[in-house]
Design an enzyme around this catalytic site. Structure first.
Site, PDB file in Angstrom:
ATOM      1  N   GLY A 265       0.824  -1.193   0.000  1.00 36.63           N
ATOM      2  CA  GLY A 265       0.000   0.000   0.000  1.00 36.63           C
ATOM      3  C   GLY A 265       0.860   1.246   0.000  1.00 36.63           C
ATOM      4  O   GLY A 265       1.989   1.239  -0.489  1.00 36.63           O
ATOM      5  N   CYS A 266       0.339   2.311   0.550  1.00 35.69           N
ATOM      6  CA  CYS A 266       1.054   3.584   0.624  1.00 35.69           C
ATOM      7  C   CYS A 266       2.419   3.393   1.278  1.00 35.69           C
ATOM      8  O   CYS A 266       2.515   2.938   2.417  1.00 35.69           O
ATOM      9  CB  CYS A 266       0.217   4.576   1.425  1.00 35.69           C
ATOM     10  SG  CYS A 266       1.058   6.124   1.767  1.00 35.69           S
ATOM     11  N   PHE A 267       3.468   3.728   0.558  1.00 36.73           N
ATOM     12  CA  PHE A 267       4.802   3.425   1.057  1.00 36.73           C
ATOM     13  C   PHE A 267       5.231   4.258   2.254  1.00 36.73           C
ATOM     14  O   PHE A 267       6.135   3.881   2.978  1.00 36.73           O
ATOM     15  CB  PHE A 267       5.855   3.441  -0.032  1.00 36.73           C
ATOM     16  CG  PHE A 267       5.944   4.654  -0.936  1.00 36.73           C
ATOM     17  CD1 PHE A 267       5.516   5.915  -0.568  1.00 36.73           C
ATOM     18  CD2 PHE A 267       6.489   4.501  -2.196  1.00 36.73           C
ATOM     19  CE1 PHE A 267       5.630   7.009  -1.417  1.00 36.73           C
ATOM     20  CE2 PHE A 267       6.616   5.579  -3.069  1.00 36.73           C
ATOM     21  CZ  PHE A 267       6.180   6.837  -2.669  1.00 36.73           C
ATOM     22  N   TRP A 268       4.581   5.387   2.512  1.00 34.06           N
ATOM     23  CA  TRP A 268       4.974   6.214   3.656  1.00 34.06           C
ATOM     24  C   TRP A 268       4.813   5.459   4.977  1.00 34.06           C
ATOM     25  O   TRP A 268       5.698   5.426   5.808  1.00 34.06           O
ATOM     26  CB  TRP A 268       4.146   7.483   3.723  1.00 34.06           C
ATOM     27  CG  TRP A 268       4.274   8.404   2.553  1.00 34.06           C
ATOM     28  CD1 TRP A 268       5.349   8.553   1.710  1.00 34.06           C
ATOM     29  CD2 TRP A 268       3.281   9.309   2.096  1.00 34.06           C
ATOM     30  NE1 TRP A 268       5.076   9.506   0.773  1.00 34.06           N
ATOM     31  CE2 TRP A 268       3.803   9.998   0.978  1.00 34.06           C
ATOM     32  CE3 TRP A 268       1.998   9.625   2.518  1.00 34.06           C
ATOM     33  CZ2 TRP A 268       3.092  10.974   0.299  1.00 34.06           C
ATOM     34  CZ3 TRP A 268       1.291  10.594   1.834  1.00 34.06           C
ATOM     35  CH2 TRP A 268       1.838  11.261   0.742  1.00 34.06           C
TER      36      TRP A 268
ATOM     37  N   CYS B 267      -1.579   8.731   5.625  1.00 34.68           N
ATOM     38  CA  CYS B 267      -1.264   7.349   5.291  1.00 34.68           C
ATOM     39  C   CYS B 267      -1.210   6.400   6.476  1.00 34.68           C
ATOM     40  O   CYS B 267      -0.178   6.229   7.108  1.00 34.68           O
ATOM     41  CB  CYS B 267       0.057   7.288   4.530  1.00 34.68           C
ATOM     42  SG  CYS B 267       0.422   5.666   3.865  1.00 34.68           S
TER      43      CYS B 267
END
EC number: 1.8.4.11
Length: 157
Positions: free
Chosen positions: A9-12, A154
């Site tokens: 998913g969102c890499f952050w 995120c």
């Protein structure tokens, strides 16, 4: 030192999650698995490049093993959600383990079986296991994003 690459998913949030563990020596966010060279965040986010938002995890295998990193990966996101994590939808947010050699591939496949066998998920695990291709680092402002901007963006898990 060794390297593992995961898409969840969102890499952050994924990057921030992995950084908490002893033995993880460095992380970088970027894009893996697509057909476009040197993609930008906007191109990947649009969903047309085939890349997954990913985190490259450098680690000391004498402190933490690849198998342990995969356990962390499964704890960090919903591996039963096809091409979606939270509000992020699309193939670029898929659950994927990128392996660099036959050993990593074997461990990844065995870990998926192990986690399936635990019976803790209501749906089947859909995590893909793919050969790692070129890791394109994301733009600098995406690196350590949650550290720079706080945790308001995120969420994972």
């Amino acid at each position: 030192m060794a390297t593992a690459i995961f898409g969840a998913g969102c890499f952050w949030g994924v990057e921030a999650f992995f950084e908490k563990f002893e033995g993880v020596t460095a992380t970088r966010v970027g894009y893996v698995g697509g057909h476009l060279e040197n993609p930008t965040y906007e191109q990947v986010k649009a969903g047309n490049t085939g890349h997954a938002e990913s985190v490259k995890v450098d680690y000391d295998p004498t402190v933490i093993t690849y198998a342990e990193l995969i356990n962390i990966f499964f704890e960090a996101h919903d591996p039963t959600s096809k091409n979606r994590q939270g509000i992020d939808i699309g193939h670029q947010y898929r659950s994927v383990i990128f392996y660099s050699d036959a050993s990593q591939k074997y461990i990844a496949e065995e870990k998926i079986k192990e986690w399936e066998g635990k019976g803790i998920f209501k749906r089947p695990i859909v995590t893909e296991v793919e050969a790692a291709t070129t890791f394109y680092e994301a733009e600098e402002h995406h690196q350590k994003y949650l550290q720079k901007h706080g945790s308001a963006a995120c969420s994972i898990g």
